[in-house]
Design an enzyme around this catalytic site. Structure first.
Site, mmCIF file in Angstrom:
data_model
loop_
_atom_site.group_PDB
_atom_site.id
_atom_site.type_symbol
_atom_site.label_atom_id
_atom_site.label_comp_id
_atom_site.label_asym_id
_atom_site.label_seq_id
_atom_site.Cartn_x
_atom_site.Cartn_y
_atom_site.Cartn_z
ATOM 1 C CE LYS A 136 -7.751 -0.712 0.769
ATOM 2 N NZ LYS A 136 -6.339 -0.922 0.416
ATOM 3 N NE ARG B 127 -3.041 6.716 -5.626
ATOM 4 C CZ ARG B 127 -3.681 5.884 -4.819
ATOM 5 N NH1 ARG B 127 -4.771 5.285 -5.224
ATOM 6 N NH2 ARG B 127 -3.225 5.648 -3.620
ATOM 7 N NE ARG C 122 0.153 4.314 -0.916
ATOM 8 C CZ ARG C 122 0.007 3.982 -2.207
ATOM 9 N NH1 ARG C 122 0.910 4.359 -3.095
ATOM 10 N NH2 ARG C 122 -1.029 3.301 -2.597
ATOM 11 N NE ARG D 87 -2.594 2.880 -7.858
ATOM 12 C CZ ARG D 87 -3.105 2.612 -6.666
ATOM 13 N NH1 ARG D 87 -4.217 1.909 -6.554
ATOM 14 N NH2 ARG D 87 -2.503 3.023 -5.575
ATOM 15 N NE ARG E 157 -5.366 3.047 4.606
ATOM 16 C CZ ARG E 157 -5.836 3.334 3.387
ATOM 17 N NH1 ARG E 157 -6.858 4.151 3.233
ATOM 18 N NH2 ARG E 157 -5.280 2.805 2.323
#
Ligand code: ADP
Length: 191
Positions: free
Chosen positions: A14, A134, A145, A128, A89
């Site tokens: 996204k 992150r 998540r 990632r 969300r």
């Protein structure tokens, strides 16, 4: 086609696509995740409030998120259009967004869902984690998540589908290929 929402599970792409669409369409990409992370990095009051949720992979309380998006959408650069990445969300956020837009006398044009198979999503997020570091890309938090997405956000696909706003696009393939699919989905009327 200027008021858009991007939906999709963690790792679907996204954020990447929101930025590319923003350049192509000349409207701002508004990423709630990016705004939260920037506030954490800058140690603002908002950052202090949301850090524990981000680190755990849980959603920030609706009251906090809704107020932040309300402020952001009231900025002049969003008056003629926007791409929302990561909002709404929850069904409560859907209602809240409906209200914000109704007050402004405008409507959503499209909700674009980016799909991808779960194995690919795990692969991307693990990669990632190595590149960006992150704090919410560890295996355990990624799993949380994904679970939170399935429980709280996946139902939004049906909500927007019933309104005739939803277009689903395959998120597998090269980045420009996915962008082209999204632009096609914006151009198509049927659905
Ligand atoms: P991803 O889609 O890859 O999980 P994001 O960058 O969109 O990542 O979001 C990261 C985190 O920011 C979420 O796990 C959550 O804690 C918080 N967040 C972002 N958007 C929202 C939202 N609309 N409501 C509640 N929390 C949110």
């Amino acid at each position: 086609m200027s008021r858009l929402v991007l939906l999709g599970p963690p790792g679907a792409g996204k954020g990447t696509q929101a930025k590319l669409l923003s350049d192509r369409l000349g409207i701002p990409a508004i990423s709630t995740g990016d705004i939260f992370r920037a506030n954490v990095a800058e140690r603002t009051d908002l950052g202090r409030t949301v850090q524990e949720y981000l680190d755990a992979g849980k959603y920030v309380p609706d009251s906090v998120t809704n107020a932040m998006v309300r402020d952001r959408l009231a900025q002049p650069d969003a008056a003629d259009g926007f791409i929302l990445d990561g909002y709404p969300r929850t069904t409560d956020q859907v209602r809240e967004l409906d209200d914000m837009l109704a007050v402004a006398g405008v409507k959503l044009d499209r909700v674009l869902e980016i799909t991808a198979d779960p194995d690919e999503l795990v692969r991307r997020l693990t990669k990632r984690a190595q590149v960006e570091g992150r704090s919410d890309d560890t295996e355990e938090v990624v799993r949380t998540r994904q679970q939170v997405y399935a429980e709280q956000t996946a139902p939004l696909v049906a909500v927007y589908s019933e309104r005739g706003l939803l277009r689903s696009v395959d998120g597998l393939g090269e980045v420009p290929e996915v962008t082209a699919r999204l632009l096609d989905a914006l151009a198509s009327d049927a659905g």
